[in-house]
Design an enzyme around this catalytic site. Sequence first.
Site, PDB file in Angstrom:
ATOM      1  N   HIS A  64       5.266 -25.677  16.039  1.00 16.34           N
ATOM      2  CA  HIS A  64       5.873 -24.346  16.022  1.00 16.34           C
ATOM      3  C   HIS A  64       6.899 -24.207  17.142  1.00 16.34           C
ATOM      4  CE1 HIS A  64       2.119 -23.467  13.763  1.00 16.34           C
ATOM      5  NE2 HIS A  64       2.877 -22.618  13.127  1.00 16.34           N
ATOM      6  N   ASP A  68       6.395 -27.580   5.636  1.00 16.42           N
ATOM      7  CA  ASP A  68       5.908 -26.572   6.569  1.00 16.42           C
ATOM      8  C   ASP A  68       7.067 -25.588   6.785  1.00 16.42           C
ATOM      9  OD1 ASP A  68       4.168 -25.269   8.255  1.00 16.42           O
ATOM     10  OD2 ASP A  68       3.733 -27.011   9.499  1.00 16.42           O
ATOM     11  N   ARG A 103      -9.344 -27.204  13.314  1.00 13.23           N
ATOM     12  CA  ARG A 103      -8.790 -27.134  11.964  1.00 13.23           C
ATOM     13  C   ARG A 103      -8.991 -28.454  11.217  1.00 13.23           C
ATOM     14  NH1 ARG A 103      -2.758 -25.561  12.787  1.00 13.23           N
ATOM     15  NH2 ARG A 103      -2.828 -25.256  10.500  1.00 13.23           N
TER      16      ARG A 103
END
Length: 498
Positions: free
Chosen positions: A185, A257, A142
């Site tokens: 996460h 986020d 990414r």
Amino acid sequence: MSAPGGSLAALAAAVLQPGFVGTTPPPWVCRWLGEGLGSVVLFARNVVHPEQVAALTATLRAERPDVVVAIDEEAGDVTRIESARGSSRPGNFALGAVDDPALTEEVARDLGADLAALGVTLNYAPDADVNSNPGNPVIGVRAFGAEPALVARHTAAWVRGLQAGGVAACAKHFPGHGDTKVDSHHDLPLITADRARLDAVELAPFRAAVAAGVQAVMTGHLLVPALDPALPATLSSRILGGLLRDELGFSGVVVTDAVEMRAVADRYGFAATAVRALAAGADAICVGGERADEDSARLLRDAIVAAVVAGDLPEERLTEAAKRVGQLAAWTVAARAEQPPRPRPSAAGSAVGLAAARRALRVTTAPAGLDALPLTGPAHVVEFEPPRNIAIGPETPWGLAAPLADVLAGTTGVRYAEADVPADPTAGAAGRRVVLVVRDLHRHDWMRAAVARALAARPDAVVVELGVPELVTGAVHVATHGATRAAAHAAAGLLAGR
């Protein structure tokens, strides 16, 4: 208690960017748009085909013409618009491997024009992280690369291209998620770099993004003691105010986020994270990857209002945040108006993307493999599948077997996860050339062991790496720098000599 420009509830709704379930906006979203909600965010679950997405955004805009419609479309392994087939564009790592900023800008402009044609106005991209830790489980391909100057110049090019296409860019994950082995996460990453290192590495791409006029910056749920020893970046006024605003000079929208991510929600609480982020200097609260219902949005809105009433969140700070979201909305309206008419994206995807993916291919050949390519007959493709990270998602297909079968008739394929790899992964090749397909081979012990066994049985096998090519092995090694559909088709063409 009232506030300039509307009620506290309307101001609180204005700073939320919720997701929702369904391919049409649910009634609660439409109702909230009339009550102050300023933004929504789309995910793969909201996307079926271009006409459907365009109809969805038109419905949103009918309720509020200046609604900010966001999406997390990196145009690489992380894709929402093309999640059903895989991205027809290469991701950041492939563009960094080519290292042609003009190409990066062209790919991003092409993406921006497609998103604008669908009614999307804010893209949570580019990823501006420097992937300096090759063991990183969530960034990897990414990122544009591991070298700060390279990442900085391509971050700036991507911002310029996307925004020239009519869509606001959002550089992430500030102040830099590249040097960690923890996925935010699941838990809170710790960035141990000192300030000098942060200035030289992690912050360089964000400075470039600000200089390029980026409209938004997304916070990372990261603990960076050199900047704030107590609070993660999303909740830190030192980082969002002192560093991003005052030192870097950023005046656009700061987006969090997702606030349901465990790095912050497990420590501070779901609603409390949103309130503390706003108090620290964030302007927009992203939510809805996992909590995509009205009750969750209402919980956040009511918590924000209660915090203002209690004096824990200054009303002036909430008003400032809502004003910045409104300024972003105005920018998107103007940018859309300046775009020439463009047809909606086709199912075939981007022609610019395939050409760029071909340029990103890198072949390493040992003496024993000098005459190995092109393949002259059907191949047997063995794909080794690592666990997916949440950012990529489970729905996006990947692999080389199907694209190679399109150009080499009779090609077969098999896929193995860690639990089901046989002693000889090449069994069943039946005299065919073997192609071993891996993703981040250097990160997975089981995969390295399986590839070693396969190469012992078939030393003429071709290894194709669809992740970070940190470990090069085999007589012929092909690196695509990403697992996108564009990368797979480029690699298949190379193997077949086309």
